[in-house]
Design an enzyme around this catalytic site. Structure first.
Site, short mmCIF file in Angstrom:
data_model
loop_
_atom_site.label_atom_id
_atom_site.label_comp_id
_atom_site.label_asym_id
_atom_site.label_seq_id
_atom_site.Cartn_x
_atom_site.Cartn_y
_atom_site.Cartn_z
N CYS A 2 0.84 -1.14 0.07
CA CYS A 2 0.08 0.04 0.44
C CYS A 2 1.24 1.22 0.37
CB CYS A 2 -0.59 0.02 0.98
SG CYS A 2 -1.92 -1.01 0.84
N ARG A 27 3.49 -0.60 -4.99
CA ARG A 27 2.77 -1.52 -3.64
C ARG A 27 2.56 -1.89 -3.31
NH1 ARG A 27 7.14 1.88 0.32
NH2 ARG A 27 5.83 0.64 1.61
N TRP A 71 -2.80 -2.68 -1.36
CA TRP A 71 -2.36 -4.55 -1.46
C TRP A 71 -3.14 -4.47 -0.09
CZ3 TRP A 71 -0.21 -8.11 1.22
CH2 TRP A 71 0.15 -9.50 0.21
N ASN A 97 -1.16 2.57 5.38
CA ASN A 97 -0.41 1.42 5.07
C ASN A 97 -0.15 0.73 6.51
OD1 ASN A 97 1.28 -0.04 4.57
ND2 ASN A 97 2.73 1.42 4.22
N GLY A 98 -0.46 -0.34 6.72
CA GLY A 98 -0.15 -1.84 7.59
C GLY A 98 -1.65 -2.37 7.96
N GLU A 453 17.72 -16.84 -8.01
CA GLU A 453 17.71 -15.68 -8.30
C GLU A 453 16.84 -15.55 -9.70
OE1 GLU A 453 16.53 -12.95 -7.02
OE2 GLU A 453 16.51 -11.76 -7.81
N LYS A 457 12.45 -14.58 -10.83
CA LYS A 457 12.75 -13.77 -11.80
C LYS A 457 11.81 -14.32 -13.10
CE LYS A 457 13.63 -10.95 -10.16
NZ LYS A 457 14.84 -10.71 -8.92
N GLU A 460 8.03 -14.38 -11.05
CA GLU A 460 7.36 -14.21 -10.80
C GLU A 460 6.99 -12.80 -11.77
OE1 GLU A 460 9.04 -10.58 -8.19
OE2 GLU A 460 10.89 -11.47 -8.76
N HIS A 476 18.18 -36.25 -6.57
CA HIS A 476 17.13 -36.29 -5.67
C HIS A 476 15.60 -36.08 -5.63
CE1 HIS A 476 20.49 -37.14 -4.22
NE2 HIS A 476 21.35 -36.62 -4.42
N LYS A 575 5.99 -4.14 -3.58
CA LYS A 575 7.47 -4.42 -3.99
C LYS A 575 7.44 -4.23 -2.68
CE LYS A 575 11.26 -2.57 -6.09
NZ LYS A 575 11.77 -3.66 -5.94
C1 F6R Z 1 11.66 -10.45 -5.80
C2 F6R Z 1 11.92 -8.77 -5.43
C3 F6R Z 1 11.56 -9.09 -3.47
C4 F6R Z 1 12.78 -8.67 -2.51
C5 F6R Z 1 11.88 -9.01 -1.34
C6 F6R Z 1 12.55 -8.58 -0.38
O1 F6R Z 1 12.28 -9.67 -7.61
O2 F6R Z 1 11.62 -8.27 -5.30
O3 F6R Z 1 11.23 -11.05 -3.58
O4 F6R Z 1 13.21 -8.85 -2.82
O5 F6R Z 1 10.59 -8.52 -1.01
O6 F6R Z 1 12.60 -6.80 -0.17
P1 F6R Z 1 13.28 -6.44 0.45
O7 F6R Z 1 14.90 -6.20 -0.11
O8 F6R Z 1 12.99 -4.68 -0.38
O9 F6R Z 1 13.12 -6.71 1.89
#
Ligand code: F6R
Length: 580
Positions: A2, A27, A71, A97-98, A453, A457, A460, A476, A575
């Protein structure tokens, strides 16, 4: 999760708030809404994304306004549950937000006292509580409400007839941009940098009475002074700059980001002195930052011989391992609830704490004993790319400093190698991936976190199921899933695990799965073995982590683009994950 924005000044608030919300859409983008105060409070809100809508500002007059991009946590994403929320009279409006953890109890009591609720959200209780305490002084009414709220909040409140915004925070971020007889409140600085670079970061427990003339801050009733700080993010950083998506722009910013971070990390003496003591280092992080943490583990252990454990933030809080030595929290946003909670636990255990973060003034910088800043600039795409690269740069720079600059030669040229990796063709691999049901990513050692990683990517942003594995683990269990429809992306750059990677790739090929091999120019074995060979210039090991990561980011991006996915705003994600 949010985003909230508020404006008070001489200009029409709705437009400024709306533009600010568009900057905060990363957000959350389930619904949006704006409330302005002219002679009375007017609210416009609906489900969907603010960037897809043309708001009619003629209905939203006034130079005091607040807004929200959501969100969803409590209540499905629909028009009713969109913020702002109003009290029974419609004279008070709140954005939040929260999470208000005791909202069910508060709501039951409020209904018992005759209040009528119009949404399923936790937030609405705030509007009704302020209503109960309001007798012409909004600041006092909010101040009396705050102690009743359990959980986390950043809130903005306006009321009919009041030329002010009341802003308060507890465990959710809130900043106030200081303009010329105007103030802009927001969840982070990205909505502000169009208007001002002068920012006040509110602390937990702060409540600000923001008028056109001043911003008076109190904490638990007593006045407090917060410094005005300068933000060095550029407005261009928060725009797409001709790229079709933020993600692509951010991928292409990585050479510069690596360079900038490498050179700024040297200026963190407090963190270095904490890390240079012998003993176990613990790292906590989530998502991509967790993958960076795993990279730190491999790098610190193999280059410096320092024992490192890495924990997922959400596990750490409830299953805290026995701790001694420094604890590093890696978080791009500096606001991830689980990482913050873990660092607080570490502090409570008496461990020195270090934050690696991208956001100046973020919550993690207030918790940690020392901070190392990454210099990625604002990352607008939900999927982390340049922030991951910056975290890598910070990690290798720490190691270089601890090792008396023995990596310096490699690191100084690394940004040029990233530039080259941006140009390496991956189109054939995209064709193979776009129709896949599932994709496996495998690597060993340092390339195991890179594989994790890469898979994150892909899943997502393209919504194709993808999993990263330590290459030896595939036998395994996951081998049962191998088929011509499950491509395997195998990282096999030169080094001591190369021969065993070649054996693993042969085993995979024998089960009929197509292999995309990532190796180096001049390799004669790998191209013969794999279906698609992606060749990178020969380089040192640390450089290869960065360049392979770039290839995997581009593979995910181009696959998602080919499939027409909403790359910058993948479904169900936000995010900054500020809830547990
Ligand atoms: C994936 C992504 C998330 C963040 C995770 C942690 O592309 O962006 O997995 O890495 O939510 O976020 P931070 O780094 O802000 O704690």
């Amino acid at each position: 999760m949010c985003g909230i924005v508020g404006y008070i000044g001489a200009r029409q608030a709705a437009k400024i708030v709306t533009e600010g919300l568009k900057r905060l859409e990363y957000r959350g983008y389930d619904s949006f809404g704006v409330a302005t105060m002219n002679t009375k409070v007017t609210i416009a809100k609906k489900s969907g994304r603010i960037s897809d809508e043309n708001l009619n500002y003629t209905d939203l007059l006034g130079s005091v306004g607040i807004g929200h991009t959501r969100w969803a946590t409590h209540g499905v994403p629909n028009d009713r549950n969109a913020h702002p929320h109003a009290d029974c009279t419609g004279r008070i409006a709140v954005v939040h937000n929260g999470i208000i953890e005791n909202y069910a109890e508060l709501r039951r009591d409020l209904i018992g006292r005759g209040h009528t609720f119009t949404s399923d959200t936790d937030t609405e209780v705030i509007a009704h509580l302020v209503e109960e305490h309001y007798s012409g002084d909004l600041c006092s009414a909010v101040a009396e409400t705050l102690p009743l709220l359990e959980g986390s909040y950043a809130i903005l409140v306006i009321a009919e007839g009041e030329q002010r915004i009341i802003a308060a925070r507890k465990a959710s971020p809130l900043v106030i941009g200081v303009g010329d007889r105007e103030f802009i409140c927001a969840s982070d600085v990205t909505p502000l940098i169009d208007h001002t670079r002068r920012v006040i970061y509110l602390e937990d427990g702060d409540c600000a009475d923001v008028t056109r003339a001043e911003c008076l801050i109190t904490q638990y009733g007593g006045p407090v002074k917060r410094p005005i700080e300068e933000v060095d993010w550029d407005i261009q950083d928060a725009r797409k700059g001709g790229f079709p998506h933020y993600m692509l722009k951010e991928i292409f910013e990585q050479p510069q980001v690596f360079y900038n971070t490498l050179h700024s990390v040297r200026e963190a003496p407090d963190a270095f002195s904490l890390l240079s003591k012998p003993g176990m280092i613990s790292i906590v992080a989530c998502g991509s930052s967790f993958h960076a943490g795993l990279l730190y583990k491999y790098l610190f252990e193999s280059y410096c011989g320092m024992p490192v454990r890495v924990e997922i933030g959400s596990e750490f809080k409830y299953y805290t391992p026995p701790l001694s030595g420094p604890v590093i929290g890696i978080t791009q946003s500096g606001e991830t609830a689980d990482t913050l909670a873990a660092l607080k636990m570490a502090k409570a255990c008496g461990c020195p704490t270090i934050a690696v973060t991208n956001v100046v003034g973020s919550s993690v910088t207030r918790i940690a004993d020392a901070t190392i800043y990454t210099r990625a600039g604002p990352e607008m795409s939900v999927a982390a790319t340049k922030s991951f690269m910056a975290q890598l740069a910070a990690g290798v720079q720490i190691i270089d400093c601890l090792l008396n600059h023995s990596l310096e030669n490699e690191l100084e040229r690394l940004n040029f190698r990233i530039e080259e990796a941006l140009m390496v063709p991956v189109d054939d691999a995209v064709i193979l991936c776009k129709d896949a049901k599932s994709i496996f990513y495998i690597g060993r050692g340092l390339f195991y976190p890179v594989a994790l990683e890469g898979a994150l990517k892909m899943k997502e942003i393209s919504y194709i199921h993808a999993e990263g594995y330590a290459a030896g683990e595939l036998k395994h269990g996951p081998f049962a899933l191998l088929s011509p429809d499950t491509p395997v992306v195998a990282i096999a750059t030169p080094g001591r695990t190369y021969p065993v990677m070649i054996s693993n790739i042969k085993e995979i090929k024998a089960r009929g799965a197509p292999v995309i091999g990532i190796g180096v120019i001049g390799d004669t074995q790998l191209p013969e073995l794999v279906d698609i060979f992606i060749a990178l210039p020969k380089s040192g090991e640390v450089t290869a982590i960065a360049t392979v990561s770039v290839i995997l980011q581009r593979l995910a991006y181009l696959t998602a683009d080919t499939l027409g996915c909403d790359i910058d705003k993948p479904r169900n994600l936000a995010k900054s994950v500020t809830v547990e």
